[in-house]
Design an enzyme around this catalytic site. Structure first.
Site, short mmCIF file in Angstrom:
data_model
loop_
_atom_site.label_atom_id
_atom_site.label_comp_id
_atom_site.label_asym_id
_atom_site.label_seq_id
_atom_site.Cartn_x
_atom_site.Cartn_y
_atom_site.Cartn_z
N ARG A 112 59.50 31.05 41.46
CA ARG A 112 59.60 29.87 40.52
C ARG A 112 60.87 28.91 41.86
O ARG A 112 61.67 29.73 42.36
CB ARG A 112 60.31 30.14 39.98
CG ARG A 112 61.22 28.71 38.78
CD ARG A 112 59.34 28.95 37.89
NE ARG A 112 59.42 27.77 37.24
CZ ARG A 112 58.52 27.58 36.80
NH1 ARG A 112 57.38 26.70 37.29
NH2 ARG A 112 58.75 26.17 35.45
N THR A 406 48.34 25.03 37.18
CA THR A 406 48.43 26.27 37.53
C THR A 406 46.78 27.60 37.74
O THR A 406 46.17 26.21 37.25
CB THR A 406 49.37 26.82 36.19
OG1 THR A 406 50.39 25.83 36.05
CG2 THR A 406 49.67 28.41 36.18
N THR A 424 51.80 28.38 40.27
CA THR A 424 51.24 26.73 39.97
C THR A 424 52.12 25.52 40.75
O THR A 424 52.97 26.01 42.04
CB THR A 424 52.44 26.67 38.72
OG1 THR A 424 52.17 24.95 37.73
CG2 THR A 424 53.71 26.81 38.95
N GLU A 426 52.40 23.01 39.06
CA GLU A 426 52.95 22.28 37.78
C GLU A 426 51.29 20.90 37.58
O GLU A 426 50.41 21.43 36.56
CB GLU A 426 54.24 21.42 37.79
CG GLU A 426 55.09 22.09 36.35
CD GLU A 426 54.35 20.70 35.17
OE1 GLU A 426 53.86 20.17 35.54
OE2 GLU A 426 54.22 21.31 34.32
N ASP A 453 59.73 20.25 34.66
CA ASP A 453 59.81 21.31 33.80
C ASP A 453 61.29 21.76 33.41
O ASP A 453 61.65 22.30 32.21
CB ASP A 453 59.34 23.06 34.04
CG ASP A 453 57.99 22.80 33.75
OD1 ASP A 453 57.04 22.20 33.93
OD2 ASP A 453 57.20 24.12 34.86
N SER A 478 56.41 28.58 31.57
CA SER A 478 55.40 28.94 30.53
C SER A 478 54.58 30.20 30.59
O SER A 478 54.00 30.98 30.79
CB SER A 478 54.64 28.50 29.16
OG SER A 478 55.22 27.44 29.38
N GLY A 500 47.30 26.71 31.65
CA GLY A 500 47.49 25.65 30.92
C GLY A 500 48.67 25.71 30.05
O GLY A 500 48.81 24.30 28.92
N GLY A 501 49.90 25.61 30.83
CA GLY A 501 51.19 24.93 30.35
C GLY A 501 51.66 25.48 29.65
O GLY A 501 51.57 26.30 29.51
#
Length: 595
Positions: A112, A406, A424, A426, A453, A478, A500-501
């Site tokens: 991340r 993503t 991702t 984003e 985010d 997520s 898909g967020g």
């Protein structure tokens, strides 16, 4: 299976790997027709399979497995090709979560992005108010330190079979020879105004009069080919140090409207992490997912845990769609789970878990009490967070914000190793900053907007928000890469996940329920119509639900509207006879390949 202990590696040396003389053959794959919903058959395989969001990426992973590579090798190759052919969704300028199973242990690799050292909690505040979301996204402020490459290098050094440099051959070849622009890439380019504001991107992806590249156009990316060639030869250090890193910093700090905070020290100091995976018993299965800073696994298993304690109002499926009774309970459980998510979940290096243990949020007694709040009528926006355990700091609930973007990759190799990796940048096209790595060649890679985010507001009514911006912090996600096992035997059952967020959570939860309880195969489960709520309005996938189901939900008090819900689910399921069956989301251009 036993998860391995958490550890951190920085600047990991490339371990010597077996070379099988991998020879990449450019596939004859034409872009799929149209965006929207296109039925897919599902794919059977005897021993190995790859599922990814673009046929060229799937094929790269397939060829790596055919050449003797394993699931980690294939994941590296797939991601590099996705950087080229699906730039709107993921790439080396972003981050990823990777779940890995080596036949005995489950590992969770955290790639991340991180916030630069110079940020403050007021990063997205202006005159005491949060910036408009898209103004924050399309800026230098939104760019976090990318983590995908360093994470993949760490995982490959521990598990890779083929040599690192060989895994870049498909992406370099396609970048140099060109690939056909797909319908989805064309549509994404056509629908995006902010990307045109970036000079490099406008020159590369659009004609002189501003028209997006047409479907079928052969697109070469010399800048990305040069960058990937250096990374292949020198390892991730070629990205995190030197000209590529200097160019990244220059692109962010020189943004013409809102320059960002990234420094060379931020980039060179990035660490990928190995975290303790969360493995949760769920009747006959054990579901293993990513821990915080992902909210995915905790929120999915809260929803499913509450549903398991609900009376069955009616059959879950009616004429190929989910019934209104099941949907009502699913949506109400989602409201309660998202209330907990907004209060408690953030980077665990900055925020303590309730009661000191994230698994308390999944305790059956706690979920039982939460489940009792689900009644015959919708609670609407009144869902409140529960109290799974005492906190040393009292947090405010984060105000709702959009999440996007993503891509997901699932792979099972011939030796039984498996990965689930969600990756991702984003938003579509991330921060809308194209970086050429200092090559001065056409093309390059896109930088993420992952810092959006974080909560834009650092506090609410004087209380801090758990997911506020802080230096070095990883924004809550997520993303829900998921590996499923038979609880009795420990055998792998499935690998799955989706883009898909925040709706990733609903897409993945519903797919798990459909595969475990409703007798559907992987493709049938992925093809079911979607329904989501983040705690307010309910959104149903446009044109997929009968009017009587929509009216039934409204009669139960839900505020319902229809919209396009473009998931990108991928799933590979191991069947009882040991063979594999994979599914790819009919809403996107992904496929499954295997033997």
């Amino acid at each position: 299976m036993l998860p391995k202990r958490a550890l951190s590696l920085t600047g990991l040396l490339l371990a010597p790997m077996v070379s099988w003389g991998f020879s990449y053959e450019t596939p004859s794959i034409t872009p799929e027709v149209g965006s929207g919903f296109e039925e897919k058959p599902g794919w059977a395989a005897d021993s190995f399979a790859v599922a990814a969001a673009n046929p060229l990426a799937t094929d790269a992973g397939y060829q790596v497995l055919k050449a003797g590579g394993n699931a980690i090798d294939a994941a590296v190759a797939v991601q590099m090709v996705l950087t080229l052919v699906e730039p709107q969704s993921s790439g080396i300028g972003g981050g990823a979560f990777l779940m890995h199973f080596d036949g005995a242990d489950v590992q969770a690799y955290d790639g991340r992005e991180t916030a630069p050292a110079a940020v403050t909690g007021e990063l997205f505040m202006e005159d005491g108010e949060p910036l408009p979301f898209m103004e924050a996204v399309a800026s230098g402020l939104s760019v976090g330190v990318p983590g995908t490459l360093r994470m993949l290098e760490q995982a490959h050094a521990e598990h890779g079979q083929l040599a690192w440099q060989e895994l870049f051959t498909p992406a370099i070849t396609l970048a140099e020879e060109g690939f056909a622009v797909s319908q989805r890439l064309h549509t994404s380019l056509a629908n995006d105004e902010d990307l045109r504001e970036n000079d490099l991107a406008q020159a590369f992806y659009y004609s002189a009069d501003g028209e997006p590249l047409e479907v079928g156009t052969t697109l070469k990316n010399p800048a990305l080919a040069a960058i990937l060639r250096r990374i292949a030869e020198e390892g991730s250090a070629a990205f995190y140090e030197g000209e590529v890193a200097e160019d990244l910093v220059e692109q962010v700090q020189s943004h013409p409207v809102r320059p960002g905070k990234i420094s060379l020290d931020d980039i060179s100091g990035y660490q990928s992490l190995e975290r303790e995976p969360l493995c949760t018993p769920w009747q006959q299965w054990e579901v293993c997912g990513f821990p915080p800073p992902s909210s995915g696994h905790l929120t999915i298993m809260q929803i499913l845990g509450m549903l398991d304690q609900q009376p069955l109002l009616e059959a879950p499926l009616e004429n190929g769609v989910t019934s209104s009774g099941w949907l009502h309970q699913f949506l109400e459980a989602s409201r309660l789970a998202f209330a907990d998510r907004g209060r408690y979940i953030a980077d665990p290096d900055f925020v303590e878990a309730p009661g000191g243990d994230w698994s308390l949020m999944l305790a059956p007694d706690y979920l039982g009490k939460r489940s009792e709040l689900i009644g015959e009528e919708s609670m609407g926006e009144s869902a409140e967070p529960g109290n799974p355990g005492e906190l040393t700091v009292s947090f405010a609930s984060q105000p709702e914000q959009p999440e996007y973007g993503t891509s997901h990759i699932s792979i099972v190799d011939a030796d039984g190793n498996a990965i689930a990796m969600t990756t991702t940048i984003e938003q579509a096209f991330g921060s809308r900053i194209l970086a050429d790595g200092g090559t001065d060649l056409p093309g390059g890679y896109l930088l993420n907007n992952e810092l959006t985010d974080f909560s834009f507001a650092p506090e609410v009514d004087g209380q801090p928000v758990a997911n506020r911006v802080e230096p070095g912090k990883r924004p809550r996600s997520s993303m829900s890469p998921t590996l499923v096992f038979d609880q009795e035997t420990g055998a792998l059952v499935a690998s799955l996940g989706s883009p898909g967020g925040a709706a990733i959570i609903h897409y993945t939860a519903r797919t798990l329920a459909a595969m475990r309880d409703w007798g559907l195969n992987a493709q049938e489960a992925l093809s079911l119509p979607h329904a989501i709520t983040l705690g307010g309005d309910v959104y149903l996938e446009e044109g997929r639900f009968p009017e009587e189901i929509i009216e039934s939900l409204r009669e139960r008090g839900h505020s319902v509207s229809e919209r396009e819900l473009t998931s990108g689910l991928q799933a590979i399921r191991r069947l009882e006879d040991g063979t594999l069956f994979g599914g790819a989301d009919p809403r996107r251009e992904g496929v499954v390949m295997g033997e």
